[in-house]
Structure formats: C-alpha cells, structure tokens
Design a protein around this motif. Structure first.
Motif, mmCIF file in Angstrom:
data_model
loop_
_atom_site.group_PDB
_atom_site.id
_atom_site.type_symbol
_atom_site.label_atom_id
_atom_site.label_comp_id
_atom_site.label_asym_id
_atom_site.label_seq_id
_atom_site.Cartn_x
_atom_site.Cartn_y
_atom_site.Cartn_z
ATOM 1 N N ALA A 62 10.341 5.566 5.394
ATOM 2 C CA ALA A 62 8.892 5.589 5.581
ATOM 3 C C ALA A 62 8.262 4.760 4.467
ATOM 4 O O ALA A 62 8.737 4.776 3.331
ATOM 5 C CB ALA A 62 8.363 7.020 5.525
ATOM 6 N N ALA A 63 7.202 4.019 4.799
ATOM 7 C CA ALA A 63 6.543 3.176 3.805
ATOM 8 C C ALA A 63 5.063 3.070 4.131
ATOM 9 O O ALA A 63 4.647 3.252 5.280
ATOM 10 C CB ALA A 63 7.175 1.787 3.774
ATOM 11 N N ALA A 64 4.286 2.756 3.107
ATOM 12 C CA ALA A 64 2.857 2.534 3.300
ATOM 13 C C ALA A 64 2.356 1.599 2.207
ATOM 14 O O ALA A 64 2.959 1.486 1.132
ATOM 15 C CB ALA A 64 2.092 3.856 3.271
ATOM 16 N N ALA A 65 1.250 0.937 2.502
ATOM 17 C CA ALA A 65 0.636 0.032 1.529
ATOM 18 C C ALA A 65 -0.879 0.111 1.660
ATOM 19 O O ALA A 65 -1.416 0.240 2.764
ATOM 20 C CB ALA A 65 1.096 -1.399 1.767
ATOM 21 N N LEU A 66 -1.547 0.053 0.518
ATOM 22 C CA LEU A 66 -2.998 -0.071 0.478
ATOM 23 C C LEU A 66 -3.307 -1.544 0.284
ATOM 24 O O LEU A 66 -2.854 -2.158 -0.683
ATOM 25 C CB LEU A 66 -3.575 0.728 -0.692
ATOM 26 C CG LEU A 66 -3.483 2.239 -0.582
ATOM 27 C CD1 LEU A 66 -3.881 2.878 -1.905
ATOM 28 C CD2 LEU A 66 -4.380 2.749 0.537
ATOM 29 N N ILE A 67 -4.086 -2.110 1.194
ATOM 30 C CA ILE A 67 -4.381 -3.531 1.182
ATOM 31 C C ILE A 67 -5.890 -3.738 1.043
ATOM 32 O O ILE A 67 -6.661 -3.249 1.873
ATOM 33 C CB ILE A 67 -3.916 -4.225 2.490
ATOM 34 C CG1 ILE A 67 -2.472 -3.885 2.835
ATOM 35 C CG2 ILE A 67 -4.174 -5.724 2.419
ATOM 36 C CD1 ILE A 67 -1.442 -4.494 1.926
ATOM 37 N N ASP A 68 -6.298 -4.463 -0.011
ATOM 38 C CA ASP A 68 -7.676 -4.932 -0.122
ATOM 39 C C ASP A 68 -7.716 -6.189 0.732
ATOM 40 O O ASP A 68 -7.177 -7.226 0.352
ATOM 41 C CB ASP A 68 -8.016 -5.228 -1.582
ATOM 42 C CG ASP A 68 -9.432 -5.717 -1.776
ATOM 43 O OD1 ASP A 68 -10.107 -6.054 -0.781
ATOM 44 O OD2 ASP A 68 -9.870 -5.793 -2.939
ATOM 45 N N THR A 69 -8.330 -6.110 1.891
ATOM 46 C CA THR A 69 -8.173 -7.136 2.913
ATOM 47 C C THR A 69 -8.716 -8.506 2.541
ATOM 48 O O THR A 69 -8.238 -9.514 3.055
ATOM 49 C CB THR A 69 -8.799 -6.690 4.245
ATOM 50 O OG1 THR A 69 -10.205 -6.501 4.043
ATOM 51 C CG2 THR A 69 -8.152 -5.405 4.732
ATOM 52 N N ASN A 70 -9.719 -8.567 1.663
ATOM 53 C CA ASN A 70 -10.239 -9.878 1.283
ATOM 54 C C ASN A 70 -10.435 -10.026 -0.233
ATOM 55 O O ASN A 70 -11.096 -10.961 -0.676
ATOM 56 C CB ASN A 70 -11.529 -10.204 2.030
ATOM 57 C CG ASN A 70 -12.638 -9.219 1.729
ATOM 58 O OD1 ASN A 70 -12.506 -8.386 0.849
ATOM 59 N ND2 ASN A 70 -13.722 -9.319 2.463
#
Length: 130
Positions: A30-38
């Motif tokens: 299982a994996a997850a990431a927080l992405i600041d999209t811009n």
C-alpha cells in the motif's frame, strides 16, 4: 518496485515542472503520496496506490485533501498532516506505536496495508532535536 517521490509524480501523471511531492509513504503493498499539484500550496491531492502481483503500483484513488486527515479503506490505513519541519509524529495504529518524521516542508504521512478498518490516530508530536 520502490515507491518514492519520483515514482509518485510519474504514476500520478503529474508534471514535475510544477507539481511537488510533499510526503510519500509505502508499506506492504500500500502506498500514498501528498502532491502539491502546482507548487503554490493551494491545491493538495492525496494519491493512493496498491501494489499489483507483478510489483507495479496501481493508482486506486486520487483527490483533493485537507492539511490533515486519516482513514481506512479495504486494503490500507493512511494518515497525514503538518507539523514543524523534521518533527517526530507518533501514531497509534492497531495497538502499536509508529514514528514518522516530518519532511523539511513540515508534512508527514503514514501508510500501512490493513484490512481491519482501523484508523490511525496521532498520539504525540515532538519537535525535532537540533
């Protein structure tokens, strides 16, 4: 196949010229990431992945998220939040304590493969020792 910041951008289809990985974590398929999209901090997405039998990471969900949260799905438990850079966050999950270090930007993420439905909770936050 490892799950890291580079793979989180690639797998999520994010443009590395603009998107920034704030935190990423993987454990037992299982994996997850927080992405600041811009890159401006205004739009943060939580991307969730499950590892396929052949080792590839497959995205199972993606969407906007708050600065902190926790939940469980049918295959993983995830929690994330913000604290001081390099602070140590202690979480309780299934009667065990888990330590997660904040990034230099002050974000942290916890992911654990789980079918229990239990949600991780923050037990303590300690500032980084210098």
């Amino acid at each position: 196949m490892d799950f890291d910041h580079e793979s989180a951008l690639r797998l999520g289809g994010w443009d590395p010229r603009y998107a920034v990985v704030l935190a990423a974590s993987a454990c037992d398929g299982a994996a997850a990431a927080l992405i600041d999209t811009n890159g401006d901090g205004a739009d943060v997405d939580l991307d969730q992945y499950q590892q396929a039998p052949d080792g590839r990471w497959v995205e199972v969900a993606s969407g906007n998220c708050d600065d902190s949260g926790a939940f469980a799905t049918g295959f993983m438990a995830v929690a994330w939040g913000r604290a001081l850079p390099r602070a140590l966050v202690t979480l309780q999950f299934q009667a065990a304590m888990h330590d997660v270090e904040c990034t230099d930007q002050g974000w942290w993420m916890f992911v654990m493969a789980s079918r229990s439905g239990d949600t991780p909770t923050v037990a303590a936050i300690a500032e980084a020792s210098h």
